[in-house]
Design a protein around this motif. Structure first.
Motif, PDB file in Angstrom:
ATOM      1  N   PHE A   1       0.845  -1.196   0.000  1.00  0.00           N
ATOM      2  CA  PHE A   1       0.000   0.000   0.000  1.00  0.00           C
ATOM      3  C   PHE A   1       0.880   1.246   0.000  1.00  0.00           C
ATOM      4  N   GLU A   2       0.530   2.232  -0.822  1.00  0.00           N
ATOM      5  CA  GLU A   2       1.314   3.472  -0.912  1.00  0.00           C
ATOM      6  C   GLU A   2       0.381   4.671  -0.976  1.00  0.00           C
ATOM      7  N   ILE A   3       0.831   5.796  -0.416  1.00  0.00           N
ATOM      8  CA  ILE A   3       0.104   7.066  -0.517  1.00  0.00           C
ATOM      9  C   ILE A   3       1.121   8.148  -0.856  1.00  0.00           C
ATOM     10  N   ASN A   4       0.914   8.842  -1.942  1.00  0.00           N
ATOM     11  CA  ASN A   4       1.842   9.891  -2.363  1.00  0.00           C
ATOM     12  C   ASN A   4       1.999  10.953  -1.276  1.00  0.00           C
ATOM     13  N   GLY A   5       3.261  11.302  -1.018  1.00  0.00           N
ATOM     14  CA  GLY A   5       3.545  12.362  -0.060  1.00  0.00           C
ATOM     15  C   GLY A   5       3.654  11.894   1.380  1.00  0.00           C
ATOM     16  N   PHE A   6       3.423  10.600   1.615  1.00  0.00           N
ATOM     17  CA  PHE A   6       3.505  10.071   2.974  1.00  0.00           C
ATOM     18  C   PHE A   6       4.770   9.234   3.136  1.00  0.00           C
ATOM     19  N   GLU A   7       5.407   9.408   4.280  1.00  0.00           N
ATOM     20  CA  GLU A   7       6.603   8.642   4.599  1.00  0.00           C
ATOM     21  C   GLU A   7       6.181   7.252   5.078  1.00  0.00           C
ATOM     22  N   SER A   8       6.671   6.210   4.405  1.00  0.00           N
ATOM     23  CA  SER A   8       6.325   4.842   4.787  1.00  0.00           C
ATOM     24  C   SER A   8       7.229   4.362   5.918  1.00  0.00           C
ATOM     25  N   LEU A   9       6.617   3.736   6.912  1.00  0.00           N
ATOM     26  CA  LEU A   9       7.341   3.152   8.034  1.00  0.00           C
ATOM     27  C   LEU A   9       6.860   1.716   8.195  1.00  0.00           C
ATOM     28  N   SER A  10       7.771   0.759   8.054  1.00  0.00           N
ATOM     29  CA  SER A  10       7.411  -0.654   8.187  1.00  0.00           C
ATOM     30  C   SER A  10       7.754  -1.142   9.585  1.00  0.00           C
ATOM     31  N   LEU A  11       6.768  -1.747  10.230  1.00  0.00           N
ATOM     32  CA  LEU A  11       6.954  -2.294  11.570  1.00  0.00           C
ATOM     33  C   LEU A  11       6.698  -3.794  11.530  1.00  0.00           C
ATOM     34  N   TYR A  12       7.556  -4.544  12.202  1.00  0.00           N
ATOM     35  CA  TYR A  12       7.371  -5.987  12.314  1.00  0.00           C
ATOM     36  C   TYR A  12       7.274  -6.349  13.790  1.00  0.00           C
ATOM     37  N   GLY A  13       7.257  -7.646  14.049  1.00  0.00           N
ATOM     38  CA  GLY A  13       7.231  -8.093  15.436  1.00  0.00           C
ATOM     39  C   GLY A  13       8.507  -7.715  16.165  1.00  0.00           C
ATOM     40  N   LEU A  14       8.562  -8.038  17.442  1.00  0.00           N
ATOM     41  CA  LEU A  14       9.718  -7.694  18.262  1.00  0.00           C
ATOM     42  C   LEU A  14      10.982  -8.386  17.763  1.00  0.00           C
ATOM     43  N   ASP A  15      12.081  -7.651  17.705  1.00  0.00           N
ATOM     44  CA  ASP A  15      13.344  -8.344  17.525  1.00  0.00           C
ATOM     45  C   ASP A  15      13.787  -8.853  18.906  1.00  0.00           C
ATOM     46  N   TYR A  16      14.906  -9.550  18.944  1.00  0.00           N
ATOM     47  CA  TYR A  16      15.281 -10.230  20.188  1.00  0.00           C
ATOM     48  C   TYR A  16      15.527  -9.244  21.330  1.00  0.00           C
ATOM     49  N   GLU A  17      16.191  -8.133  21.044  1.00  0.00           N
ATOM     50  CA  GLU A  17      16.457  -7.149  22.097  1.00  0.00           C
ATOM     51  C   GLU A  17      15.158  -6.524  22.596  1.00  0.00           C
ATOM     52  N   GLU A  18      14.223  -6.262  21.689  1.00  0.00           N
ATOM     53  CA  GLU A  18      12.931  -5.717  22.106  1.00  0.00           C
ATOM     54  C   GLU A  18      12.163  -6.728  22.952  1.00  0.00           C
ATOM     55  N   PHE A  19      12.241  -8.005  22.570  1.00  0.00           N
ATOM     56  CA  PHE A  19      11.566  -9.041  23.352  1.00  0.00           C
ATOM     57  C   PHE A  19      12.077  -9.053  24.791  1.00  0.00           C
TER      58      PHE A  19
ATOM     59  N   PHE B   1      10.477  -6.246  26.620  1.00  0.00           N
ATOM     60  CA  PHE B   1       9.061  -6.497  26.869  1.00  0.00           C
ATOM     61  C   PHE B   1       8.871  -7.604  27.902  1.00  0.00           C
ATOM     62  N   TYR B   2       9.677  -8.647  27.810  1.00  0.00           N
ATOM     63  CA  TYR B   2       9.492  -9.818  28.666  1.00  0.00           C
ATOM     64  C   TYR B   2       9.811  -9.485  30.121  1.00  0.00           C
ATOM     65  N   HIS B   3      10.830  -8.664  30.313  1.00  0.00           N
ATOM     66  CA  HIS B   3      11.132  -8.076  31.620  1.00  0.00           C
ATOM     67  C   HIS B   3      11.250  -9.125  32.734  1.00  0.00           C
ATOM     68  N   LYS B   4      11.983 -10.195  32.426  1.00  0.00           N
ATOM     69  CA  LYS B   4      12.259 -11.203  33.455  1.00  0.00           C
ATOM     70  C   LYS B   4      13.761 -11.383  33.575  1.00  0.00           C
ATOM     71  N   ASN B   5      14.229 -11.524  34.786  1.00  0.00           N
ATOM     72  CA  ASN B   5      15.664 -11.589  35.049  1.00  0.00           C
ATOM     73  C   ASN B   5      16.181 -13.017  34.907  1.00  0.00           C
ATOM     74  N   TYR B   6      16.124 -13.517  33.666  1.00  0.00           N
ATOM     75  CA  TYR B   6      16.612 -14.861  33.376  1.00  0.00           C
ATOM     76  C   TYR B   6      17.987 -14.790  32.730  1.00  0.00           C
TER      77      TYR B   6
ATOM     78  N   ALA C   1       4.845 -11.611  24.502  1.00  0.00           N
ATOM     79  CA  ALA C   1       5.891 -11.417  25.508  1.00  0.00           C
ATOM     80  C   ALA C   1       5.322 -11.322  26.921  1.00  0.00           C
ATOM     81  N   PHE C   2       4.026 -11.070  27.033  1.00  0.00           N
ATOM     82  CA  PHE C   2       3.398 -10.959  28.348  1.00  0.00           C
ATOM     83  C   PHE C   2       2.665 -12.245  28.748  1.00  0.00           C
ATOM     84  N   LEU C   3       2.762 -13.292  27.908  1.00  0.00           N
ATOM     85  CA  LEU C   3       2.033 -14.527  28.159  1.00  0.00           C
ATOM     86  C   LEU C   3       2.979 -15.650  28.579  1.00  0.00           C
ATOM     87  N   ASN C   4       2.454 -16.611  29.321  1.00  0.00           N
ATOM     88  CA  ASN C   4       3.233 -17.803  29.656  1.00  0.00           C
ATOM     89  C   ASN C   4       3.236 -18.786  28.485  1.00  0.00           C
TER      90      ASN C   4
END
Length: 363
Positions: free
Chosen positions: A119-137, A140-145, A164-167
């Motif tokens: 999908f494209e729109i003229n004049g708009f800056e495209s930003l692609s977002l995916y799932g968490l990379d390992y450092e982001e995980f 998010f996971y925030h456990k001291n393992y 990341a918030f689920l068991n």
């Protein structure tokens, strides 16, 4: 209550937001990404910087049509809206140029969200977002393992921010699949799960589905195209540039275990590596002797989690002409057998576990 006023009075709540590596930095942004990758949260973090904003979700099941948007400009003027987001903008069908231009004239900050990567729109800056990379995980996971335990949890849970918030994410991903796809699409995804990181033959999958399901070839290939357009699957191409030689990957590697019973750690780790490589924004290919090739970076990556280091190095030495001919400067072997940093015939060879490799790459 007027629909626009309802959206204005009842914006989604942004709870426990954890910053991502990407953020919205432009006044006119088209945010792209697959399902459940965190697009809405990223936008709400942006919108909440303004005292008057409007978030509209065209995917809201209560909407019977989009006629209410004809009053959008007047509503923006009346409420003095400073920032607006329209989610699932692709549902609007043909996005009229006049509609976009009028919006630009009356609101300084505009974000459109789409699940479609083409999908494209003229004049708009495209930003692609995916799932968490390992450092982001890890954030998010925030456990001291320890690092090995963190890796095993990432391997099991996948890269969806909510996971990341689920068991366990199986129930969550099952519910997501059933809500977004019909039975035939899910069966197609189940067949794809057996082909992760392997040579992909679409016709072979079609023939297998045809044995137990009423499906035309046209519908099957249309489904396949949509799965790619909406970011559920992605492909890496063979260095030979022959279109029929491709390898398929899920954009959330946890889908493999949810959709099938096959246990293939090599394939899952390869899928994890593919997901990490996307953030580099470079061409991703493969060859007979490497799982991933990054021609622009002159790098090759081999997935061999259980291969002893000495055998992994020996294998590269036997294939060194192949890598020299390709202009490769560095070969990384993803392995759990230890770490090595050496060189052969002018090519740097590094052996390391996934969790060290993932922490060392950057966009």
């Amino acid at each position: 209550m007027d629909i626009l006023d309802y959206f204005y009075q009842n914006p989604p709540k942004l709870e426990n937001f954890i910053p991502r590596k990407q953020s919205i930095e432009f006044k006119k942004t088209l945010l792209k990404g697959p399902m459940i990758c965190g697009k809405t949260s990223l936008v709400l973090d942006f919108l909440n910087k303004f005292d008057r904003f409007l978030y509209i979700n065209l995917g809201d099941i209560r909407l019977l049509d989009y006629k209410f948007l004809s009053n959008l400009i007047e509503f923006i003027k009346t409420k003095q809206i400073k920032a607006i987001c329209i989610d699932e903008i692709e549902k609007f069908g043909f996005l009229d140029t006049d509609f976009v231009q009028n919006l630009e004239k009356n609101c300084e900050n505009i974000v459109f969200i789409t699940n479609k990567n083409d999908f494209e729109i003229n004049g708009f800056e495209s930003l692609s977002l995916y799932g968490l990379d390992y450092e982001e995980f890890i954030a998010f996971y925030h456990k001291n393992y320890g690092e090995i335990t963190l890796f095993s949890h990432f391997l099991a849970l996948g890269n969806s921010p909510k996971s990341a918030f689920l068991n366990s994410n199986n129930e969550y991903l099952n519910a997501m699949l059933k809500s977004r796809f019909d039975e035939l699409e899910i069966k197609t995804l189940a067949q794809i799960s057996e082909k992760i990181s392997k040579p992909f033959n679409a016709y072979e999958i079609f023939k297998k589905l045809k044995q137990t399901n009423k499906i035309s070839k046209d519908r099957f290939y249309a489904n396949l195209i949509n799965l790619e357009k909406y970011g559920v699957i992605s492909f890496a191409s063979d260095l030979s540039k022959k279109a029929k030689f491709r390898r398929v990957f899920f954009n959330d590697f946890a889908l493999k275990s949810v959709l099938g019973f096959e246990k293939n750690p090599n394939a899952t780790i390869a899928n994890m590596v593919f997901c990490e490589l996307r953030k580099l924004g470079v061409e991703i290919k493969f060859s007979d002797f490497s799982d991933f090739l990054l021609p622009n970076l002159h790098q090759a990556i081999i997935i061999a989690p259980f291969l002893p280091n000495d055998l992994a190095i020996l294998r590269i030495k036997k294939q060194i002409k192949h890598f020299l001919d390709l202009g490769i400067h560095k070969i990384t072997i993803i392995s759990n057998s230890g770490e090595i940093d050496t060189a052969f015939e002018g090519i740097k060879i590094v052996v390391m576990p996934f969790w060290h490799w993932a922490a060392g790459i950057s966009a």
